[in-house]
Design an enzyme around this catalytic site. Structure first.
Site: not given
Length: 262
Positions: A49, A74
């Protein structure tokens, strides 16, 4: 803890402490240096994100390494290609989102481990220069963390199978998507009884399996509470949220101050 690990987080956990993780969502060298100056135990670059890409990672990882924090990433999704690339770039741990089955968790582990423990292809183009000790298959297998994100109802229902996957380092709880999956508004620092109970359930399952558990928090106060629940790693906010909050505080204080003079 594996004795030949050079990952700072293994040392923290061996001492029975909860690690503090920072979150980098913006691919800015300046904000990354500002974050690093705060001396987190680990700093995670968010390629899911966050707005960074692989090229940005090559700028951000040296900043994290120089600070003494463990560099984590991530990844955007469970994709062996990007997992192996971020590890070759020097990441000491991978957080993979939306893991819902034991098979998916096993794929994550295999991508993070060289044979015979996994199926990672050998080509540490940058890691062999950036690690704080001589790079080897053994040290990489001992040091790299493989965290599976549990953040859906399906993942919770399969939690016993997921935590039992050999070689999995831990579970990272994504509270926003977890809440959304159970019909609640997505948010950090939930006080909704059902979500708090689910977090406690996942934490208990990881402890029983002898692996680590992490939780993304919005505030330090909630992170302290989560550490008291037995979390091994807590994340507080992100660079983008800190800038947003600081800017809002400054403009509000200025306008409130002007209003008070009238």
């Amino acid at each position: 803890m594996m004795t030949n690990s050079i990952n700072k987080l293994h040392g923290i956990w061996a001492e029975g402490r909860c690690a503090l993780n920072g979150w980098i969502a913006a691919p800015s060298a300046i904000t990354a240096q500002a974050m690093a100056a705060a001396r987190w135990d680990a700093l995670t670059v968010d390629l899911q994100h966050g707005t960074a890409d692989y090229h940005d990672l090559l700028t951000l990882l040296p900043i994290i390494e120089a600070s003494g924090s463990s560099p984590l990433v991530r990844v955007p999704w469970l994709d062996e290609a990007i997992i192996m690339r971020v590890l070759d770039a020097g990441a000491m741990g991978v957080i993979a989102p939306m893991i819902e089955t034991a098979d998916q968790a096993a794929r994550l582990v295999a991508a993070c481990r060289y044979p015979p423990e996994g199926g990672r292809s050998f080509g540490p183009v940058r890691a062999r220069f950036s690690w704080p000790a001589d790079y080897s298959v053994a040290s990489a297998n001992a040091s790299v963390l493989a965290f599976a994100m549990i953040e859906t109802r399906a993942a919770v229902e399969a939690v016993d199978d997921i935590v039992a996957v050999p070689g999995l380092s831990g579970i990272y709880i994504g509270p926003s998507d977890l809440a959304l999956s159970y019909g609640h508004p997505p948010r950090f620092d939930s006080e909704v009884a059902e979500i708090v109970e689910l977090i406690a359930l996942i934490r208990r399952k990881t402890a029983e399996a002898g692996i680590r558990c992490g939780l993304h928090c919005g505030t330090s106060a909630y992170a302290v509470k989560a550490a008291g629940w037995g979390m091994d790693l807590v994340t507080v906010g992100s660079d983008a949220r800190f800038v947003e909050a600081g800017a809002a505080e400054a403009t509000t204080a200025f306008r409130d101050g002007l209003a008070a003079q009238r």
